[in-house]
Design a protein around this motif. Structure first.
Motif, PDB file in Angstrom:
ATOM      1  N   UNK A  81     -38.449 -20.117 -30.527  1.00 14.50           N
ATOM      2  CA  UNK A  81     -39.075 -19.900 -29.221  1.00 14.50           C
ATOM      3  C   UNK A  81     -40.384 -19.117 -29.388  1.00 14.50           C
ATOM      4  N   UNK A  82     -40.361 -18.061 -30.190  1.00 13.91           N
ATOM      5  CA  UNK A  82     -41.562 -17.229 -30.362  1.00 13.91           C
ATOM      6  C   UNK A  82     -42.691 -17.998 -31.043  1.00 13.91           C
ATOM      7  N   UNK A  83     -42.354 -18.951 -31.906  1.00 12.32           N
ATOM      8  CA  UNK A  83     -43.372 -19.720 -32.630  1.00 12.32           C
ATOM      9  C   UNK A  83     -43.874 -20.917 -31.824  1.00 12.32           C
ATOM     10  N   UNK A  84     -43.185 -21.260 -30.756  1.00  8.64           N
ATOM     11  CA  UNK A  84     -43.539 -22.422 -29.945  1.00  8.64           C
ATOM     12  C   UNK A  84     -44.865 -22.161 -29.223  1.00  8.64           C
ATOM     13  N   UNK A  85     -45.771 -23.111 -29.292  1.00  8.82           N
ATOM     14  CA  UNK A  85     -47.070 -22.963 -28.619  1.00  8.82           C
ATOM     15  C   UNK A  85     -47.155 -23.747 -27.320  1.00  8.82           C
ATOM     16  N   UNK A  86     -46.037 -24.307 -26.882  1.00  7.91           N
ATOM     17  CA  UNK A  86     -46.028 -25.050 -25.629  1.00  7.91           C
ATOM     18  C   UNK A  86     -46.339 -24.093 -24.476  1.00  7.91           C
TER      19      UNK A  86
ATOM     20  N   UNK B 162     -45.698  -9.931 -24.996  1.00  5.01           N
ATOM     21  CA  UNK B 162     -45.102 -10.240 -23.698  1.00  5.01           C
ATOM     22  C   UNK B 162     -44.791 -11.730 -23.595  1.00  5.01           C
ATOM     23  N   UNK B 163     -45.724 -12.564 -24.037  1.00  2.00           N
ATOM     24  CA  UNK B 163     -45.522 -14.006 -23.988  1.00  2.00           C
ATOM     25  C   UNK B 163     -44.346 -14.421 -24.870  1.00  2.00           C
ATOM     26  N   UNK B 164     -44.211 -13.816 -26.038  1.00  2.00           N
ATOM     27  CA  UNK B 164     -43.074 -14.127 -26.910  1.00  2.00           C
ATOM     28  C   UNK B 164     -41.758 -13.722 -26.250  1.00  2.00           C
ATOM     29  N   UNK B 165     -41.758 -12.587 -25.576  1.00  2.00           N
ATOM     30  CA  UNK B 165     -40.564 -12.146 -24.849  1.00  2.00           C
ATOM     31  C   UNK B 165     -40.219 -13.142 -23.743  1.00  2.00           C
ATOM     32  N   UNK B 166     -41.238 -13.616 -23.026  1.00  2.00           N
ATOM     33  CA  UNK B 166     -41.013 -14.616 -21.976  1.00  2.00           C
ATOM     34  C   UNK B 166     -40.434 -15.895 -22.560  1.00  2.00           C
TER      35      UNK B 166
END
Length: 188
Positions: free
Chosen positions: A80-85, A118-122
């Protein structure tokens, strides 16, 4: 702090930590809850140490144990954290537009590093929380014809005795959501 045990809870093992620190006892919030919650959001050793009072070198050791114990969950979170979508997706397939780093910096006043974190947490939190909301909403719809009174968070209150419909909690293949029911003369 020492590891008390790693024991199975259903199919997932649970790591129990013990501390003699009066800080954690006084706060009434177990150190293992803090540690596990921080791990879910990718906390670094320094953050874990600050939040739990565990020395940094032991945090690194416990962190590795956590990765080994919860490897499937960790791989999912890492993906999820590596996803750039620009979207996060629930198990039900609902797509949710994530904020961009630029929006978080410009509109929310975050630093770029804070915005990325924050985006990675989301990316981790939104699919889990939104899937839980979908489950709760579907459960309410499945009992809508009964004497349904109230829904608060993950609880459904009904008046009178009711049998739960078959399949309640089995909305997504491979994910069973257990339901606990009880009856009482008074609402709690």
């Amino acid at each position: 702090i020492r590891i008390l045990s790693v024991k199975p809870l259903g199919e997932q093992p649970v790591i129990s930590l013990e501390t003699t620190s009066s800080t954690f006892i006084a706060e009434g919030f177990a150190v293992h809850n803090t540690f596990n919650f921080a791990m879910i959001y990718g906390a670094e050793d320094k953050t874990l140490s600050k939040r739990t009072g565990i020395p940094i070198d032991k945090c690194a050791m416990y962190k590795q144990l956590w990765f080994n114990t919860y490897s499937t969950g960790w791989h999912w979170m890492d993906e999820r954290m590596a996803d750039n979508s620009p979207y996060a997706e629930t198990l039900g397939g609902r797509m949710m537009l994530l904020p961009t780093v630029q929006e978080l910096v410009v509109d929310w006043g975050k630093s770029e590093r804070s915005a990325i974190n924050h985006l990675q947490t989301c990316r981790i939190n939104w699919p889990v929380q939104a899937t839980a909301a979908e489950l709760a909403k579907r459960s309410v719809l499945d009992i809508a014809d009964q004497d349904f009174r109230l829904s608060v968070h993950d609880e459904i209150l009904q008046d009178g005795y009711h049998e739960l419909p078959a399949g309640l909690g089995d909305y997504y293949q491979g994910l069973h959501t257990p339901f606990t029911t009880y009856q009482d003369r008074f609402w709690h």
